[in-house]
Design a protein around this motif. Structure first.
Motif, PDB file in Angstrom:
ATOM      1  N   ASN A  58       0.637  -6.033  -8.620  1.00  0.00           N
ATOM      2  CA  ASN A  58       1.047  -4.712  -9.123  1.00  0.00           C
ATOM      3  C   ASN A  58      -0.152  -3.777  -9.258  1.00  0.00           C
ATOM      4  O   ASN A  58      -0.406  -3.182 -10.301  1.00  0.00           O
ATOM      5  N   ASN A  59      -0.918  -3.680  -8.176  1.00  0.00           N
ATOM      6  CA  ASN A  59      -2.060  -2.758  -8.110  1.00  0.00           C
ATOM      7  C   ASN A  59      -3.132  -3.067  -9.151  1.00  0.00           C
ATOM      8  O   ASN A  59      -3.679  -2.152  -9.784  1.00  0.00           O
ATOM      9  N   ARG A  60      -3.434  -4.346  -9.320  1.00  0.00           N
ATOM     10  CA  ARG A  60      -4.495  -4.741 -10.244  1.00  0.00           C
ATOM     11  C   ARG A  60      -5.836  -4.925  -9.541  1.00  0.00           C
ATOM     12  O   ARG A  60      -6.777  -5.440 -10.135  1.00  0.00           O
ATOM     13  N   CYS A  61      -5.924  -4.558  -8.272  1.00  0.00           N
ATOM     14  CA  CYS A  61      -7.164  -4.624  -7.512  1.00  0.00           C
ATOM     15  C   CYS A  61      -7.671  -3.215  -7.235  1.00  0.00           C
ATOM     16  O   CYS A  61      -6.895  -2.310  -6.931  1.00  0.00           O
ATOM     17  N   PHE A  62      -8.993  -3.043  -7.330  1.00  0.00           N
ATOM     18  CA  PHE A  62      -9.627  -1.755  -7.105  1.00  0.00           C
ATOM     19  C   PHE A  62     -10.497  -1.856  -5.859  1.00  0.00           C
ATOM     20  O   PHE A  62     -11.466  -2.620  -5.831  1.00  0.00           O
ATOM     21  N   VAL A  63     -10.152  -1.122  -4.818  1.00  0.00           N
ATOM     22  CA  VAL A  63     -10.927  -1.118  -3.578  1.00  0.00           C
ATOM     23  C   VAL A  63     -12.163  -0.248  -3.778  1.00  0.00           C
ATOM     24  O   VAL A  63     -12.058   0.940  -4.117  1.00  0.00           O
ATOM     25  N   LEU A  64     -13.337  -0.829  -3.541  1.00  0.00           N
ATOM     26  CA  LEU A  64     -14.609  -0.160  -3.814  1.00  0.00           C
ATOM     27  C   LEU A  64     -15.233   0.420  -2.560  1.00  0.00           C
ATOM     28  O   LEU A  64     -15.994   1.397  -2.632  1.00  0.00           O
ATOM     29  N   ALA A  65     -14.957  -0.196  -1.425  1.00  0.00           N
ATOM     30  CA  ALA A  65     -15.474   0.286  -0.145  1.00  0.00           C
ATOM     31  C   ALA A  65     -14.584  -0.275   0.941  1.00  0.00           C
ATOM     32  O   ALA A  65     -14.024  -1.374   0.796  1.00  0.00           O
ATOM     33  N   ASN A  66     -14.410   0.460   2.021  1.00  0.00           N
ATOM     34  CA  ASN A  66     -13.591  -0.034   3.119  1.00  0.00           C
ATOM     35  C   ASN A  66     -13.807   0.802   4.365  1.00  0.00           C
ATOM     36  O   ASN A  66     -14.106   1.980   4.287  1.00  0.00           O
ATOM     37  N   LYS A  67     -13.671   0.142   5.508  1.00  0.00           N
ATOM     38  CA  LYS A  67     -13.691   0.858   6.782  1.00  0.00           C
ATOM     39  C   LYS A  67     -12.349   0.735   7.483  1.00  0.00           C
ATOM     40  O   LYS A  67     -12.208   1.082   8.651  1.00  0.00           O
ATOM     41  N   ASP A  68     -11.363   0.231   6.764  1.00  0.00           N
ATOM     42  CA  ASP A  68     -10.027   0.042   7.310  1.00  0.00           C
ATOM     43  C   ASP A  68      -9.036   0.415   6.222  1.00  0.00           C
ATOM     44  O   ASP A  68      -9.287   0.197   5.031  1.00  0.00           O
ATOM     45  N   SER A  69      -7.913   0.994   6.619  1.00  0.00           N
ATOM     46  CA  SER A  69      -6.869   1.251   5.629  1.00  0.00           C
ATOM     47  C   SER A  69      -6.382  -0.072   5.074  1.00  0.00           C
ATOM     48  O   SER A  69      -6.160  -1.032   5.807  1.00  0.00           O
TER      49      SER A  69
END
Length: 323
Positions: free
Chosen positions: A310-321
């Protein structure tokens, strides 16, 4: 690679959590160039057995010519030689070799495998295994990849900070009891290089199996509501469908306040105690990016199922959707 340091403050929604997790989504391998004419033949002083230390006692493993994976991965005659120092196994060319232990080793959750590794010539990968049969593909990661230019399947655990030609000598201490338990009767060495079966050269030395209770190992040092806390370095898969090329995360004794990831990894650590996240709760941390993957994230969760987080992860960096 670019170096990016960020300080992050985040406010999760109200929920009860007992698990801290991270992931780096991508395929990160070690690259290198092998000059086929650069390998020098050297005289080896050979022995007939390998001494390993098992729970403080010396176990003598006799040399024999047995194939791991029933010979299906060893068609071209590479070899393992035990050296005269009594504690070293020298691997040359493409080979998967297995040795019967004189007595079984009982692996428990406290068990660790320690060894020294020296890389002389890169292969697709090099690995060491403890197993109870000759079959690698039995659903658990009993083989530890220590070096190599290739990612293999999920039957292997990729160790952090693997050896390279620029940094060829490493000491590893691996909590194998996190991966599998039971009585192990086989010691195996793998040097896989199907593209050119003549290439590959390395040495495993000073192999030791020991029990180290979890509370005596290095742990991740954090602050929980103003108080110092220690998260045990007991790693499990966070969403097993994603952690199919598992890489062990590293908590180094010199920097116990940091955890470092290499390669594709979804790792979970159990918090010392569950706590309630409210509207006023803040998650604060520093993030250091050295090589970009498809996504990097940190999570607070109640279980190991990312799909129910339920959206408990926070994306900090990414080069892909990523979602």
């Amino acid at each position: 690679n670019n170096l990016d340091n960020q300080s992050n403050t985040m406010k999760p929604r109200m929920v009860s959590v007992g698990l801290l997790a991270w992931f780096a989504e991508g395929r990160v391998g070690v690259s290198g160039v092998v000059d086929e004419g650069s390998t020098k033949e050297r005289a080896l002083q050979l022995g007939t057995s390998l001494n390993i230390t098992v729970f403080g006692e010396v176990m003598t493993v006799p040399w024999e010519d047995k194939h791991y994976e029933s010979g299906s991965q060893n068609p071209n005659g590479g070899t393992v030689e035990f050296l005269s120092d009594g504690v070293s196994a020298y691997l040359k060319s493409n080979m998967w070799k297995m040795f019967n232990l004189p007595s079984e080793i009982k692996v428990t959750e406290d068990t660790m495998l320690a060894f020294d590794f020296s890389l002389a010539e890169e292969a697709e990968f090099q690995a060491i295994c403890l197993d109870n049969n000759w079959d690698l593909h039995d659903g658990s990661e009993k083989c530890l990849k220590v070096a190599g230019t290739d990612n293999f399947n999920g039957d292997f655990l990729n160790l952090p900070n693997k050896a390279t030609l620029d940094n060829p000598s490493k000491h590893f201490e691996v909590p194998i009891g996190h991966l599998f338990t039971g009585s192990m009767a086989k010691l195996a060495f793998i040097q896989d290089n199907d593209a050119n079966t003549a290439l590959g050269e390395c040495t495993f030395s000073n192999i030791e199996v020991k029990n180290v209770p979890l509370q005596d190992r290095v742990s991740l040092q954090v602050q929980l509501f103003g108080q110092p806390a220690h998260i045990p370095n007991y790693q499990t898969k966070y969403d097993g469908s994603q952690d199919y090329l598992p890489h062990l995360a590293e908590i180094h004794p010199d920097t116990p306040e940091a955890v470092t990831f290499y390669g594709n990894a979804w790792r979970a650590f159990m918090l010392p105690a569950a706590f309630n996240v409210t509207e006023s709760t803040v998650l604060e941390f520093d993030f250091n990016l050295t090589q970009e993957a498809e996504a990097h994230a940190i999570c607070l969760d109640a279980d190991e199922d990312h799909s129910s987080s339920n959206n408990r992860c926070f994306v900090l960096a990414n080069k892909d959707s990523f979602s």
